[in-house]
Design a protein around this motif. Structure first.
Motif, PDB file in Angstrom:
ATOM      1  N   ILE A 136     -11.417 -13.673   3.830  1.00 16.15           N
ATOM      2  CA  ILE A 136     -11.878 -13.131   5.118  1.00 16.15           C
ATOM      3  C   ILE A 136     -12.783 -11.925   4.867  1.00 16.15           C
ATOM      4  O   ILE A 136     -12.417 -11.018   4.113  1.00 16.15           O
ATOM      5  CB  ILE A 136     -10.653 -12.765   5.986  1.00 16.15           C
ATOM      6  CG1 ILE A 136     -10.062 -14.061   6.541  1.00 16.15           C
ATOM      7  CG2 ILE A 136     -11.013 -11.795   7.099  1.00 16.15           C
ATOM      8  CD1 ILE A 136      -8.856 -13.861   7.388  1.00 16.15           C
ATOM      9  N   PRO A 137     -13.991 -11.911   5.461  1.00 13.84           N
ATOM     10  CA  PRO A 137     -14.891 -10.780   5.228  1.00 13.84           C
ATOM     11  C   PRO A 137     -14.459  -9.499   5.945  1.00 13.84           C
ATOM     12  O   PRO A 137     -13.928  -9.554   7.042  1.00 13.84           O
ATOM     13  CB  PRO A 137     -16.231 -11.273   5.784  1.00 13.84           C
ATOM     14  CG  PRO A 137     -15.911 -12.389   6.704  1.00 13.84           C
ATOM     15  CD  PRO A 137     -14.595 -12.959   6.286  1.00 13.84           C
ATOM     16  N   PHE A 138     -14.684  -8.378   5.269  1.00 17.12           N
ATOM     17  CA  PHE A 138     -14.352  -7.059   5.811  1.00 17.12           C
ATOM     18  C   PHE A 138     -15.626  -6.254   6.035  1.00 17.12           C
ATOM     19  O   PHE A 138     -16.573  -6.362   5.254  1.00 17.12           O
ATOM     20  CB  PHE A 138     -13.511  -6.262   4.794  1.00 17.12           C
ATOM     21  CG  PHE A 138     -12.045  -6.574   4.849  1.00 17.12           C
ATOM     22  CD1 PHE A 138     -11.590  -7.867   4.617  1.00 17.12           C
ATOM     23  CD2 PHE A 138     -11.126  -5.568   5.126  1.00 17.12           C
ATOM     24  CE1 PHE A 138     -10.227  -8.138   4.662  1.00 17.12           C
ATOM     25  CE2 PHE A 138      -9.768  -5.836   5.175  1.00 17.12           C
ATOM     26  CZ  PHE A 138      -9.321  -7.119   4.939  1.00 17.12           C
ATOM     27  N   ILE A 139     -15.633  -5.432   7.087  1.00 13.65           N
ATOM     28  CA  ILE A 139     -16.678  -4.422   7.215  1.00 13.65           C
ATOM     29  C   ILE A 139     -15.972  -3.118   7.571  1.00 13.65           C
ATOM     30  O   ILE A 139     -15.085  -3.103   8.433  1.00 13.65           O
ATOM     31  CB  ILE A 139     -17.761  -4.821   8.250  1.00 13.65           C
ATOM     32  CG1 ILE A 139     -18.837  -3.752   8.350  1.00 13.65           C
ATOM     33  CG2 ILE A 139     -17.187  -5.095   9.628  1.00 13.65           C
ATOM     34  CD1 ILE A 139     -19.831  -3.770   7.226  1.00 13.65           C
ATOM     35  N   ILE A 140     -16.347  -2.059   6.845  1.00  7.30           N
ATOM     36  CA  ILE A 140     -15.597  -0.808   6.991  1.00  7.30           C
ATOM     37  C   ILE A 140     -16.528   0.356   7.301  1.00  7.30           C
ATOM     38  O   ILE A 140     -17.539   0.562   6.621  1.00  7.30           O
ATOM     39  CB  ILE A 140     -14.818  -0.507   5.690  1.00  7.30           C
ATOM     40  CG1 ILE A 140     -13.881  -1.690   5.386  1.00  7.30           C
ATOM     41  CG2 ILE A 140     -14.017   0.788   5.820  1.00  7.30           C
ATOM     42  CD1 ILE A 140     -13.525  -1.839   3.938  1.00  7.30           C
ATOM     43  N   ARG A 141     -16.182   1.072   8.345  1.00  7.38           N
ATOM     44  CA  ARG A 141     -16.910   2.289   8.645  1.00  7.38           C
ATOM     45  C   ARG A 141     -15.949   3.459   8.467  1.00  7.38           C
ATOM     46  O   ARG A 141     -14.907   3.524   9.125  1.00  7.38           O
ATOM     47  CB  ARG A 141     -17.421   2.261  10.077  1.00  7.38           C
ATOM     48  CG  ARG A 141     -18.175   3.523  10.444  1.00  7.38           C
ATOM     49  CD  ARG A 141     -17.980   3.876  11.880  1.00  7.38           C
ATOM     50  NE  ARG A 141     -18.671   5.101  12.222  1.00  7.38           N
ATOM     51  CZ  ARG A 141     -18.248   5.905  13.185  1.00  7.38           C
ATOM     52  NH1 ARG A 141     -17.174   5.617  13.876  1.00  7.38           N
ATOM     53  NH2 ARG A 141     -18.912   7.001  13.465  1.00  7.38           N
ATOM     54  N   LEU A 142     -16.297   4.333   7.526  1.00  2.71           N
ATOM     55  CA  LEU A 142     -15.471   5.511   7.248  1.00  2.71           C
ATOM     56  C   LEU A 142     -16.346   6.736   7.399  1.00  2.71           C
ATOM     57  O   LEU A 142     -17.362   6.842   6.723  1.00  2.71           O
ATOM     58  CB  LEU A 142     -15.018   5.512   5.788  1.00  2.71           C
ATOM     59  CG  LEU A 142     -13.963   4.564   5.234  1.00  2.71           C
ATOM     60  CD1 LEU A 142     -13.833   4.818   3.741  1.00  2.71           C
ATOM     61  CD2 LEU A 142     -12.639   4.815   5.918  1.00  2.71           C
ATOM     62  N   VAL A 143     -15.974   7.672   8.256  1.00  4.26           N
ATOM     63  CA  VAL A 143     -16.693   8.942   8.278  1.00  4.26           C
ATOM     64  C   VAL A 143     -15.682  10.077   8.366  1.00  4.26           C
ATOM     65  O   VAL A 143     -14.572   9.883   8.849  1.00  4.26           O
ATOM     66  CB  VAL A 143     -17.685   9.068   9.461  1.00  4.26           C
ATOM     67  CG1 VAL A 143     -18.869   8.134   9.309  1.00  4.26           C
ATOM     68  CG2 VAL A 143     -16.990   8.829  10.791  1.00  4.26           C
ATOM     69  N   GLY A 144     -16.099  11.264   7.908  1.00  3.82           N
ATOM     70  CA  GLY A 144     -15.225  12.441   8.022  1.00  3.82           C
ATOM     71  C   GLY A 144     -14.588  12.828   6.705  1.00  3.82           C
ATOM     72  O   GLY A 144     -15.175  12.614   5.632  1.00  3.82           O
ATOM     73  N   THR A 145     -13.381  13.361   6.806  1.00  9.37           N
ATOM     74  CA  THR A 145     -12.697  13.952   5.650  1.00  9.37           C
ATOM     75  C   THR A 145     -12.641  13.012   4.437  1.00  9.37           C
ATOM     76  O   THR A 145     -12.164  11.883   4.552  1.00  9.37           O
ATOM     77  CB  THR A 145     -11.263  14.359   6.049  1.00  9.37           C
ATOM     78  OG1 THR A 145     -11.327  15.089   7.260  1.00  9.37           O
ATOM     79  CG2 THR A 145     -10.591  15.178   4.965  1.00  9.37           C
TER      80      THR A 145
END
Ligand code: GDP
Ligand code: MN
Length: 384
Positions: free
Chosen positions: A335-344
């Protein structure tokens, strides 16, 4: 938390609501003994947390203790709507002249408790609302004043209850309101409340739902909680203090914060996709919690892609990334993942994800577009 009929009736009975005499049985011998004690025809009622037990064969009227034992041995251990029956409520049978509905719940429009009643009880109230809405009476209860006698009396008149029963009706609706208030319920319902052949009102069924967020005030109820009718994913989520709600789409969502989770679902829809769930991992989630959340999402066969949206404040992006990597090492999935991480600790988080060959996005819009595209492509590949 949903209460069983026998639990609701115990509470009702403590608030001056008449209920039939009876007790719980967990074996045919118990059922026989109770029928002997009551010394009259009895009803056997399966204690399973599903609606419409009557139609599904969960309510049996029997004439003798011997018959009670025979019927009990058939129902106990059988399944009603997929839920195994472990206990029966054995009660004296009642001669019914008319079935009435009364129930109360939270009305978000008026910001108060709504008490509703109908002379057409015993059936689905939703069905009555659809086919003959004029047969449902409504009263808003002011939370500061409580339910007033005149309000209950107006309702009795509206559903054309015989005048001789008004006093009893007022006492029953007030008892229901007290039960609802004291137990922090979101629903308290008697369907049917019956008029007996000898002209009395009695609660033949009982249903209560308690606000889970208030359960800490009712430790005695938590002990008796029956989870056999709950969605297994939701039970699992509860163990890790995750707020998870299953939805009908195919994009699994993992987000920190309820508001951000709502916004994420909105932006998925805006881009033409459908979320498979609402999931808020809360603030400061550990890698273990993130891993548990992902495991729950990946268990859902409807999920075709996963979108992770983390706004790092007290939640650390590297900790989240470790959780993601950990679970993907354990569960092999295409299953494909897309990840948005911002901040600490964003930089550290992205490095961990890059080392695991996981794709990231800079903005939520970009992530949502990619997730929708992924879900369509994945669905396509696995059909053709
Ligand atoms: P539900 O189907 O899960 O809502 O279970 P209820 O407790 O409401 O029972 C369903 C129906 O069974 C009621 O609406 C009644 O018509 C019938 N019923 C239940 N108890 C008795 C009883 O003591 N006597 C009679 N005659 N009917 C009963
Ligand atoms: Mn009922």
């Amino acid at each position: 938390m949903r209460l069983h009929e026998y639990q609701s009736k115990e509470i009702f009975s403590n608030h001056q609501i008449p209920v039939p005499r009876g007790r719980l049985a967990s074996s045919p011998e118990d059922a026989k003994l109770i029928a002997e004690e009551l010394n009259r025809p009895v009803v056997l009622k399966a204690q399973v947390l599903v609606g419409g037990r009557g139609k599904a064969g969960g309510i049996r009227l029997v004439k003798s203790p011997g018959e009670a034992s025979d019927e009990a041995s058939k129902i106990l251990g059988s399944k009603i709507k997929e839920i195994p029956v472990r206990r029966l409520l054995v009660e004296e049978a009642v001669n019914i002249q008319q079935e009435i509905y009364i129930g109360m719940t939270i009305d978000r429009d008026s910001g108060s408790t709504l008490l509703i009643a109908s002379g057409e009880g015993g059936v689905d109230i939703e069905e009555v609302a659809r086919t003959s809405p004029e047969k449902i009476g409504r009263v808003c209860v002011d939370p500061l004043l409580g339910l007033k006698d005149y309000q209950a009396r107006n309702l009795a008149a509206e559903i054309e209850l015989p005048r001789s029963l008004w006093r009893s009706f007022i006492s029953i609706t007030k008892g229901l309101y007290q039960s609802y208030q004291e137990l922090d319920a979101t629903l308290a319902e008697i369907n049917p409340l019956v008029i007996t052949a000898d002209g009395r009102l009695i609660a033949l069924d009982g249903k209560m739902i308690i606000d889970d967020n208030a359960l800490f005030r009712h430790p005695d109820l938590i002990e008796k909680q029956d989870l056999s009718a709950e969605a297994p994913e939701e039970i699992e989520a509860h163990k890790f203090s995750l707020e998870y709600i299953k939805l009908s789409g195919n994009i699994g969502c993992l987000v920190n914060g309820a508001g951000l989770a709502m916004a994420t679902m909105d932006i998925i829809q805006h881009n033409g996709g459908q979320p498979a769930n609402f999931l808020d991992i809360g603030g400061g989630a550990s890698a273990e919690k993130v891993a548990a959340a992902l495991r729950i999402i990946l268990q859902d066969p409807q999920v075709k892609t996963v979108l992770i949206n983390i706004f790092g404040g007290i939640t650390r992006c590297d900790e989240v990334a470790i959780g993601i990597k950990k679970i993907l090492d354990q569960i092999k999935t295409d299953i494909p993942f897309i990840i948005r991480l911002v901040g600490t600790n964003e930089k550290e988080g992205r490095e961990i994800l890059a080392s695991a060959n996981l794709e990231t996005a800079d903005t939520l819009q970009e992530a949502a577009q990619k997730a929708v595209k992924n879900s369509l492509e994945y669905a396509h590949e696995h059909i053709s």
